[in-house]
Design a protein around this motif. Structure first.
Motif, PDB file in Angstrom:
ATOM      1  N   ASP A  11       0.948  -1.368  -0.065  1.00 46.95           N
ATOM      2  CA  ASP A  11      -0.049  -0.006  -0.201  1.00 46.95           C
ATOM      3  C   ASP A  11       0.960   1.368  -0.098  1.00 46.95           C
ATOM      4  N   CYS A  12       1.823   1.109   0.958  1.00 51.45           N
ATOM      5  CA  CYS A  12       2.686   2.452   1.275  1.00 51.45           C
ATOM      6  C   CYS A  12       3.608   2.803  -0.189  1.00 51.45           C
ATOM      7  N   PHE A  13       3.917   1.678  -0.778  1.00 50.27           N
ATOM      8  CA  PHE A  13       4.677   2.132  -2.057  1.00 50.27           C
ATOM      9  C   PHE A  13       4.250   2.579  -3.053  1.00 50.27           C
ATOM     10  N   ILE A  14       2.837   2.399  -3.188  1.00 50.70           N
ATOM     11  CA  ILE A  14       2.246   2.984  -4.368  1.00 50.70           C
ATOM     12  C   ILE A  14       1.238   4.035  -3.914  1.00 50.70           C
ATOM     13  N   ARG A  15       1.617   5.130  -4.448  1.00 49.22           N
ATOM     14  CA  ARG A  15       0.769   6.298  -3.992  1.00 49.22           C
ATOM     15  C   ARG A  15       0.560   6.810  -2.475  1.00 49.22           C
TER      16      ARG A  15
ATOM     17  N   GLN B 236       5.786  -0.215 -10.224  1.00 43.74           N
ATOM     18  CA  GLN B 236       7.028   0.482  -9.417  1.00 43.74           C
ATOM     19  C   GLN B 236       7.241  -0.206  -7.917  1.00 43.74           C
ATOM     20  N   LEU B 237       6.764  -1.287  -8.036  1.00 43.52           N
ATOM     21  CA  LEU B 237       7.079  -2.217  -6.557  1.00 43.52           C
ATOM     22  C   LEU B 237       8.511  -2.689  -6.976  1.00 43.52           C
ATOM     23  N   PRO B 238       9.395  -2.863  -5.804  1.00 48.72           N
ATOM     24  CA  PRO B 238      10.677  -3.534  -6.041  1.00 48.72           C
ATOM     25  C   PRO B 238      10.427  -4.730  -6.557  1.00 48.72           C
TER      26      PRO B 238
ATOM     27  N   SER C  82      11.908   2.359  11.084  1.00 47.34           N
ATOM     28  CA  SER C  82      11.784   2.211   9.582  1.00 47.34           C
ATOM     29  C   SER C  82      10.289   1.880   9.405  1.00 47.34           C
ATOM     30  N   MET C  83       9.513   1.235   9.947  1.00 48.93           N
ATOM     31  CA  MET C  83       8.050   1.010   9.694  1.00 48.93           C
ATOM     32  C   MET C  83       7.489   2.289   9.848  1.00 48.93           C
ATOM     33  N   ILE C  84       7.760   3.045  10.936  1.00 52.73           N
ATOM     34  CA  ILE C  84       7.132   4.333  11.417  1.00 52.73           C
ATOM     35  C   ILE C  84       7.233   5.067  10.236  1.00 52.73           C
ATOM     36  N   LYS C  85       8.487   5.222   9.424  1.00 55.42           N
ATOM     37  CA  LYS C  85       8.937   6.097   7.963  1.00 55.42           C
ATOM     38  C   LYS C  85       8.043   5.550   7.240  1.00 55.42           C
ATOM     39  N   MET C  86       8.134   4.167   6.901  1.00 61.12           N
ATOM     40  CA  MET C  86       7.387   3.641   5.811  1.00 61.12           C
ATOM     41  C   MET C  86       6.003   3.970   5.847  1.00 61.12           C
TER      42      MET C  86
END
Ligand code: HEM
Length: 316
Positions: free
Chosen positions: A62-66, A154-156, A293-297
């Motif tokens: 979810d976070c990596f797209i839009r 766009q996902l790795p 890192s989770m909070i950042k992502m």
């Protein structure tokens, strides 16, 4: 000069329109939201041990797209193929858990808690209830109305090398430390053969099998995933304790027992290799870095969320 796509993605992450998130966001409007979601996740994972891994990966996608706007939860329509139906997301599952949690939350406080927040909280619960760390999730995300299958490109990919991974994370405001810590999410769950086929058959001209794989581990992967594998459900767990959130993923990674090329890639740059060793040697250090890192992502935003969806599968 920065490529256009890069500028666009960076401007999502740092969008001035993205509302600031806060830990006490629902304290007055829906104080029971978190405990309701935790209860639903707990019950679901008692019936199905694959639920925590599914929720954690769903939140990442979810976070990596839009940005984290619940766009991964939308269903396709006659006019639009949604993210859910993009190739990397076909293997996402356990959407019903978010539906159940959202339904319960709606019955307590209608129209208050977003689907994006519900998913972020469920992912945190998934980690904590699997024996991993817990943390305060900043909340206040809004749900977006756009979800396009094509954007899942766009996902790795699991075949990415370290510079491709670095670029994918950097475009979203995430650094190499985040890449290594978050890859530790592969302490949970399972992969289908197709995602690591490149390592175990026709790897390159000189080697049929990726030489960085430990030989007997590679043999076991080839055994469950033969060259012309016909069993669609076949695959391997991402570490040897796939329902427990621990640092065993890192311990196995240094021994050549990782599943994806993208995992192995973390050993190919000095900075990331040092972090892998640090996390293999200390579960504490891994947990601390993972939470950060989770909070950042989970704060990545495109500024595109506008609504509190009532049903996570359809726009209001
Ligand atoms: C670094 C780039 C990443 C790549 C290339 C990648 C790739 C993949 C792939 C290909 C799968 C298996 C899909 C399948 O065949 O069924 C998978 C599974 C999984 N990934 Fe990642 N991933 C990455 C990062 C992450 C992150 C950041 C998280 C979460 C913090 C995560 C959590 C998971 C989980 C929990 C699973 C297991 C899902 C399940 O069992 O349902 N991954 N990943």
């Amino acid at each position: 000069m920065l490529p256009l796509v890069f500028v666009v993605v960076l401007s999502w992450v740092f969008s001035p329109f993205a509302a600031a998130l806060s830990s006490d966001y629902y304290d007055h409007t829906c104080p029971k939201a978190e405990s309701i979601i935790t209860k639903v996740v707990k019950k679901a994972m008692m019936n199905d041990k694959t639920v925590p891994a599914a929720l954690l990966r769903m939140h990442f996608h979810d976070c990596f797209i839009r940005g984290c706007d619940g766009s991964v939860l939308l269903n396709s329509t006659a006019m639009n193929a949604a993210e859910k139906d993009g190739p990397p997301n076909i293997s996402l599952h356990a959407f019903y858990v978010i539906d159940l949690a959202k339904k319960e939350v709606e019955s307590q406080c209608p129209g208050v808690v977003s689907c994006a927040d519900t998913l972020a909280l469920a992912a945190r619960d998934a980690v904590a209830l699997s024996g991993g760390p817990s943390w305060n999730v900043p909340k206040g995300r809004k749900d977006g109305g756009i979800s396009k299958a094509g954007e899942t490109r766009q996902l790795p990919a699991p075949t990415f090398n370290i510079s491709q991974l670095q670029q994918s994370f950097f475009q979203r405001g995430l650094a190499l430390e985040d890449l290594v810590a978050l890859s530790g999410g592969h302490t949970l769950g399972f992969s289908h053969c197709s995602s690591f086929q490149n390592r175990i058959h026709n790897f390159g001209t000189a080697h049929d099998v990726d030489p960085s794989l430990q030989p007997s581990f590679a043999a076991s992967l080839r055994n469950v995933c033969p060259m012309h594998n016909k069993v669609r459900s076949a695959g391997a767990t991402l570490d040897s304790s796939a329902t427990a959130f621990d640092n065993i993923y890192f311990k196995l990674l240094v021994l050549g027992k990782s599943i994806f090329s993208s995992d192995e890639a973390l050993l190919t740059a000095t900075t990331t290799k040092t972090l892998v060793s640090k996390f293999a040697n200390s579960q504490e250090e891994f947990y601390t870095a993972f939470v950060k890192s989770m909070i950042k992502m989970s704060s990545i935003s495109s500024g595109g969320g506008q609504e509190i969806r009532l049903n996570c599968r359809v726009v209001n």
